[in-house]
Design a protein around this motif. Structure first.
Motif, PDB file in Angstrom:
ATOM      1  N   TYR A 163      11.903  -1.488  -7.510  1.00 44.11           N
ATOM      2  CA  TYR A 163      11.289  -0.881  -6.327  1.00 44.11           C
ATOM      3  C   TYR A 163       9.843  -0.485  -6.589  1.00 44.11           C
ATOM      4  CZ  TYR A 163      12.683   3.142  -9.140  1.00 44.11           C
ATOM      5  OH  TYR A 163      12.867   4.007 -10.177  1.00 44.11           O
ATOM      6  N   SER A 164       9.182  -1.155  -7.527  1.00 43.53           N
ATOM      7  CA  SER A 164       7.857  -0.738  -7.966  1.00 43.53           C
ATOM      8  C   SER A 164       6.842  -0.709  -6.825  1.00 43.53           C
ATOM      9  CB  SER A 164       7.365  -1.666  -9.083  1.00 43.53           C
ATOM     10  OG  SER A 164       6.116  -1.247  -9.551  1.00 43.53           O
ATOM     11  N   GLN A 165       6.807  -1.765  -5.992  1.00 48.30           N
ATOM     12  CA  GLN A 165       5.811  -1.830  -4.916  1.00 48.30           C
ATOM     13  C   GLN A 165       6.019  -0.703  -3.908  1.00 48.30           C
ATOM     14  OE1 GLN A 165       5.981  -5.765  -3.249  1.00 48.30           O
ATOM     15  NE2 GLN A 165       4.860  -6.695  -4.945  1.00 48.30           N
ATOM     16  N   SER A 166       7.256  -0.434  -3.570  1.00 46.84           N
ATOM     17  CA  SER A 166       7.540   0.648  -2.617  1.00 46.84           C
ATOM     18  C   SER A 166       7.110   1.994  -3.189  1.00 46.84           C
ATOM     19  CB  SER A 166       9.043   0.678  -2.288  1.00 46.84           C
ATOM     20  OG  SER A 166       9.445  -0.529  -1.683  1.00 46.84           O
ATOM     21  N   LEU A 167       7.364   2.208  -4.469  1.00 45.92           N
ATOM     22  CA  LEU A 167       6.977   3.468  -5.107  1.00 45.92           C
ATOM     23  C   LEU A 167       5.462   3.645  -5.096  1.00 45.92           C
ATOM     24  CD1 LEU A 167       7.493   6.016  -6.765  1.00 45.92           C
ATOM     25  CD2 LEU A 167       7.600   4.598  -8.814  1.00 45.92           C
ATOM     26  N   GLU A 168       4.737   2.600  -5.473  1.00 45.20           N
ATOM     27  CA  GLU A 168       3.283   2.706  -5.518  1.00 45.20           C
ATOM     28  C   GLU A 168       2.710   2.963  -4.126  1.00 45.20           C
ATOM     29  OE1 GLU A 168       1.401   2.864  -8.160  1.00 45.20           O
ATOM     30  OE2 GLU A 168       3.192   2.696  -9.414  1.00 45.20           O
ATOM     31  N   ALA A 169       3.267   2.300  -3.094  1.00 44.16           N
ATOM     32  CA  ALA A 169       2.782   2.516  -1.728  1.00 44.16           C
ATOM     33  C   ALA A 169       3.078   3.937  -1.271  1.00 44.16           C
ATOM     34  CB  ALA A 169       3.427   1.511  -0.786  1.00 44.16           C
ATOM     35  N   TRP A 170       4.232   4.472  -1.653  1.00 45.20           N
ATOM     36  CA  TRP A 170       4.610   5.837  -1.298  1.00 45.20           C
ATOM     37  C   TRP A 170       3.664   6.840  -1.956  1.00 45.20           C
ATOM     38  CZ3 TRP A 170       7.601   9.655  -4.285  1.00 45.20           C
ATOM     39  CH2 TRP A 170       8.054  10.720  -3.510  1.00 45.20           C
ATOM     40  N   LEU A 171       3.339   6.621  -3.228  1.00 54.36           N
ATOM     41  CA  LEU A 171       2.413   7.507  -3.921  1.00 54.36           C
ATOM     42  C   LEU A 171       1.013   7.395  -3.344  1.00 54.36           C
ATOM     43  CD1 LEU A 171       3.572   6.962  -7.630  1.00 54.36           C
ATOM     44  CD2 LEU A 171       4.001   8.956  -6.183  1.00 54.36           C
TER      45      LEU A 171
ATOM     46  N   ALA B 286       0.239   6.870  -0.356  1.00 55.39           N
ATOM     47  CA  ALA B 286       0.225   7.598   0.918  1.00 55.39           C
ATOM     48  C   ALA B 286       0.487   9.084   0.712  1.00 55.39           C
ATOM     49  CB  ALA B 286       1.261   6.998   1.867  1.00 55.39           C
ATOM     50  N   ASP B 287       0.307   9.563  -0.516  1.00 50.95           N
ATOM     51  CA  ASP B 287       0.518  10.978  -0.846  1.00 50.95           C
ATOM     52  C   ASP B 287       1.932  11.422  -0.495  1.00 50.95           C
ATOM     53  OD1 ASP B 287      -0.268  13.378  -1.928  1.00 50.95           O
ATOM     54  OD2 ASP B 287      -1.088  14.157  -0.051  1.00 50.95           O
ATOM     55  N   ARG B 288       2.893  10.492  -0.663  1.00 52.02           N
ATOM     56  CA  ARG B 288       4.319  10.749  -0.478  1.00 52.02           C
ATOM     57  C   ARG B 288       4.681  11.131   0.960  1.00 52.02           C
ATOM     58  NH1 ARG B 288       5.981  13.814  -6.131  1.00 52.02           N
ATOM     59  NH2 ARG B 288       4.342  12.911  -7.408  1.00 52.02           N
ATOM     60  N   GLN B 289       3.851  10.708   1.925  1.00 56.24           N
ATOM     61  CA  GLN B 289       4.082  11.057   3.319  1.00 56.24           C
ATOM     62  C   GLN B 289       4.617   9.893   4.151  1.00 56.24           C
ATOM     63  OE1 GLN B 289       3.740  14.280   4.318  1.00 56.24           O
ATOM     64  NE2 GLN B 289       3.304  14.616   2.134  1.00 56.24           N
ATOM     65  N   ASP B 290       4.497   8.671   3.656  1.00 60.65           N
ATOM     66  CA  ASP B 290       4.910   7.491   4.424  1.00 60.65           C
ATOM     67  C   ASP B 290       6.387   7.207   4.176  1.00 60.65           C
ATOM     68  OD1 ASP B 290       5.191   5.169   5.804  1.00 60.65           O
ATOM     69  OD2 ASP B 290       3.616   4.061   4.746  1.00 60.65           O
ATOM     70  N   GLU B 291       7.242   7.654   5.105  1.00 63.82           N
ATOM     71  CA  GLU B 291       8.683   7.482   4.923  1.00 63.82           C
ATOM     72  C   GLU B 291       9.117   6.030   5.029  1.00 63.82           C
ATOM     73  OE1 GLU B 291      10.430  10.089   7.801  1.00 63.82           O
ATOM     74  OE2 GLU B 291      10.470  11.784   6.396  1.00 63.82           O
ATOM     75  N   SER B 292       8.268   5.198   5.636  1.00 63.11           N
ATOM     76  CA  SER B 292       8.640   3.783   5.749  1.00 63.11           C
ATOM     77  C   SER B 292       8.679   3.096   4.394  1.00 63.11           C
ATOM     78  CB  SER B 292       7.644   3.056   6.662  1.00 63.11           C
ATOM     79  OG  SER B 292       6.345   2.997   6.060  1.00 63.11           O
ATOM     80  N   ARG B 293       8.075   3.734   3.375  1.00 65.57           N
ATOM     81  CA  ARG B 293       8.071   3.159   2.030  1.00 65.57           C
ATOM     82  C   ARG B 293       9.311   3.552   1.230  1.00 65.57           C
ATOM     83  NH1 ARG B 293       4.472  -0.890   2.453  1.00 65.57           N
ATOM     84  NH2 ARG B 293       2.506  -0.150   3.346  1.00 65.57           N
ATOM     85  N   LEU B 294      10.088   4.483   1.735  1.00 62.84           N
ATOM     86  CA  LEU B 294      11.283   4.921   1.027  1.00 62.84           C
ATOM     87  C   LEU B 294      12.384   3.877   1.139  1.00 62.84           C
ATOM     88  CD1 LEU B 294      11.332   8.658   2.169  1.00 62.84           C
ATOM     89  CD2 LEU B 294      10.628   7.768  -0.057  1.00 62.84           C
ATOM     90  N   LEU B 295      13.273   3.886   0.157  1.00 63.20           N
ATOM     91  CA  LEU B 295      14.370   2.919   0.125  1.00 63.20           C
ATOM     92  C   LEU B 295      15.494   3.392   1.031  1.00 63.20           C
ATOM     93  CD1 LEU B 295      14.512   2.337  -3.739  1.00 63.20           C
ATOM     94  CD2 LEU B 295      13.193   1.066  -2.059  1.00 63.20           C
TER      95      LEU B 295
END
Length: 698
Positions: free
Chosen positions: A377-385, A387-396
């Motif tokens: 899930y590396s790409q999703s994690l990096e995108a979430w970070l 976005a300062d952990r605010q983009d819920e669409s990046r969560l699994l």
């Protein structure tokens, strides 16, 4: 310059001109001279073996007897404990020059009846006795090779500690001193946490080259113009004093001079730093995996990635160090592995990258690439970070979350990984709840529409019936209406009664469910069954009763047994004529009541093999049920005493109750099993057993 040689990789000889004497040289030599046991534990290619050779040579020049045991020479794969211990004895026998003094084979056979550890201890005493006038120094190198043995050698290091402690009792042990070298930690030496750790001796801190100590290296750097120390200073800036890299860069300077056919290197004035930086970029950093000869950077890479279960967390911590997060050093295995790899060093109480070369080779993009290969899930994690952990669409969510959780099992991950997975799990839970809520709302809307259609159809039917009844005589119509009204009211009354009991049971199941509640619900179910036999029962009401039944059974099964006891050990019969009690022997006593006080003992009911835990009167007050820790329920009557014994299956019984009509008897066992008996032909027989979510047994 052609006569001067730098040494890249391997061990330097004791008189090598490029050997840099550091503080560790002085500390080790002084401590050993004082008789201190010492250990030099550090990352690879930091000059540990060269320090060993140099110190051993100095001691031998002063007349001391020294020998070295290289643990890699003894072996770590496909070697038995006997071979391993005998190998150590053989190294000592040869190293101290005793091959002509006695036969090792004969000595070993002579000691076969004692354990391997005792043999080694006796051999040490043999050395001390055969060399009575000498101080003995035993240097043990490459100690980290023991970590790959398939058997424990904790006893070996415990023996070294024993030799140290015996000095206070037997002075002969003061003549032997051990020094241990390797890429390990003291906690690695004795790995059994139930034993005393390896806590003796002096730790020798082996640090990188400092400029003021590195004068010998400058001797080989000849410039056409300028100060060689400036070149060495620029080299130390890039290597951080790491011995292998420093020797390698110095050798590259000599190599470039030879390739140009000059004895002295020509570097433009003021360009030394730029020239060294270009040397590092072209010969060390650029395509480093291909240029890494002798191997150094690849050794660090392999150490970081060798343990798949721990690699993710190690890289995660190193990633934070690269981002200049304040990472305080601790004794965790991940921090130890980073330090032993040589990639980071401890500055004060924090971890930092050791030098600019390591930072340039093992950069952020390299770490992200390795983590991507490890994490699904590396790409999703990096995108979430990002976005300062605010983009819920990046969560699994869904299957992706399940795959990630399955992958993470048994692995030591970074704090960021755990935070991402926890946030994904919470988001997935909330999304599932929203989906279920929408489904429930849709179902309720469907039910409402269906009910409205049914009422409309019923209204139309009633209209047709009314028109048909117009032609019937008023008298017949009156009695028919009266009969239908009476039947309808009766059915409605029964339905209302059942619904009220069901709602009460649902409330009780959420707070304090009891067998009395369950019995009342069973009685309501029977009442509803009477309507079902005439084909007039409401199926929705039947479903509500069934759901309440399952819910209260599950609640009783899951609740603490002390919260579900509805019967008491001092109870009054329904007709208020008798009072029951239990004495210390476990017998049930019946008392005649005079007002609200027990005035006369009427009867004593004894028969249980263990203490009585619950008592219940039947609704008519003629039968008394007593439950016991012996796993039985006994039924008593005033006239006949014991009339029947019911077995629950062996577990202790916590509660007992009758249904409102007295036709069903229930018992709640310690394992939260509910047993029901039904009254048939003047006795009770097993009806069913409820376990958990209304699961039925026999």
């Amino acid at each position: 310059m052609s006569d001067y040689r730098y040494h890249v990789g391997g061990t330097l000889t004791s008189n090598a001109p490029s050997y840099v004497e550091r503080r560790a040289d002085r500390d080790l030599y002084a401590a050993l001279k004082q008789g201190e046991f010492c250990y030099v534990l550090n990352s690879r290619q930091m000059g540990k073996s060269s320090l060993l050779v140099r110190t051993k040579s100095r001691l031998e020049q002063e007349g001391f007897r020294c020998t070295t045991i290289d643990m890699t020479n003894i072996g770590s794969e496909q070697v038995t404990p006997t071979q391993w211990y005998k190998g150590i004895v053989a190294e000592l026998w040869a190293g101290f020059g005793l091959m002509e003094a006695f036969s090792l084979k004969a000595w070993w056979q002579q000691e076969e009846e004692v354990s391997l550890l005792q043999r080694l201890n006796r051999f040490i005493l043999e050395l001390l006795n055969r060399l009575p006038n000498d101080r003995l120094f035993i240097f043990i190198d490459e100690i980290d090779s023991i970590l790959s043995l398939d058997f424990s050698v904790d006893d070996f290091f415990a023996l070294i500690r024993y030799c140290y402690n015996q000095r206070a009792i037997y002075p002969i042990y003061q003549r032997i001193t051990f020094a241990i070298f390797g890429a390990a930690t003291p906690s690695d030496l004795i790995q059994d946490r139930s034993r005393t750790p390896f806590n003796i001796g002096q730790a020798i801190q082996l640090e990188g080259f400092q400029l003021h100590e590195s004068q010998p290296l400058a001797a080989g750097l000849k410039l056409h113009e300028g100060d060689p120390l400036e070149v060495l200073k620029a080299i130390l800036h890039w290597t951080g004093g790491q011995p292998f890299l420093t020797q390698k860069l110095c050798q590259l300077v000599v190599q470039i001079s030879r390739e140009r056919g000059t004895e002295a290197l020509k570097i433009p004035p003021g360009a030394i730093s730029f020239w060294v930086e270009n040397l590092v970029q072209t010969h060390i950093i650029h395509q480093w995996e291909a240029q890494d000869e002798p191997e150094h950077l690849r050794t660090i890479r392999d150490r970081l990635l060798r343990n798949e279960q721990r690699a993710g967390k190690i890289l995660g911590i190193y990633q934070q160090i690269l981002k200049h997060y304040p990472i305080e050093a601790d004794d965790s295995r991940e921090h130890i592995e980073l330090l032993l790899s040589g990639l980071v060093v401890k500055q004060g109480d924090r971890l930092q990258v050791k030098n600019p070369i390591y930072r340039a080779v093992f950069h952020r993009e390299w770490v992200e690439k390795q983590l991507a290969a490890l994490r699904p899930y590396s790409q999703s994690l990096e995108a979430w970070l990002a976005a300062d952990r605010q983009d819920e669409s990046r969560l699994l969510r869904g299957q992706a979350l399940k795959d990630a959780q399955h992958w993470s099992q048994g692995k030591s991950l970074s704090a960021i990984d755990y935070q991402f997975l926890a946030a994904s799990q919470e988001f997935d839970r909330q999304e599932m709840e929203r989906t279920l809520e929408a489904a429930r709302a849709k179902e309720m809307a469907g039910r409402l529409a269906s009910e409205q259609r049914r009422l409309k159809q019923q209204k139309q039917t009633n209209t047709v019936l009314s028109l048909l009844l117009v032609g019937v005589t008023l008298k017949f119509g009156f009695f028919l209406w009266l009969w239908l009204s009476t039947v309808s009211q009766y059915r409605k009354a029964v339905a209302n009664e059942v619904q009220a009991i069901t709602q009460t049971a649902e409330i009780a199941s959420a707070s304090s469910p009891t067998l009395d509640t369950l019995m009342t619900l069973l009685w309501a179910e029977q009442r509803l069954q009477e309507l079902s036999n005439t084909g007039n029962a409401d199926p929705n009401l039947q479903q509500q009763v069934d759901a309440a039944f399952q819910k209260i059974v599950s609640s009783i099964a899951e609740s603490d047994r002390t919260e579900n006891t509805s019967s008491v050990l001092n109870g009054v019969s329904p007709d208020k004529q008798r009072l029951d009690s239990v004495d210390e022997a476990g017998a049930v006593k019946l008392w005649q009541l005079d007002g609200e006080a027990a005035s006369q003992l009427e009867q004593t009911l004894a028969g249980h093999r263990d203490a009585v835990s619950a008592i219940a009167f039947s609704p008519d007050g003629q039968t008394l049920a007593s439950a016991s820790n012996d796993g039985t329920v006994k039924l008593w009557t005033i006239a006949d005493g014991l009339v029947q014994t019911l077995e629950s299956g062996g577990d202790r019984i916590d509660d007992v109750a009758f249904s409102p009509d007295g036709q069903i008897l229930a018992a709640l066992s310690e394992d939260r099993t509910i047993t029901l008996w039904r009254h048939q032909e003047n006795s009770f027989s097993l009806d069913r057993t409820l376990r958990g979510n209304n699961a039925l047994a026999d």
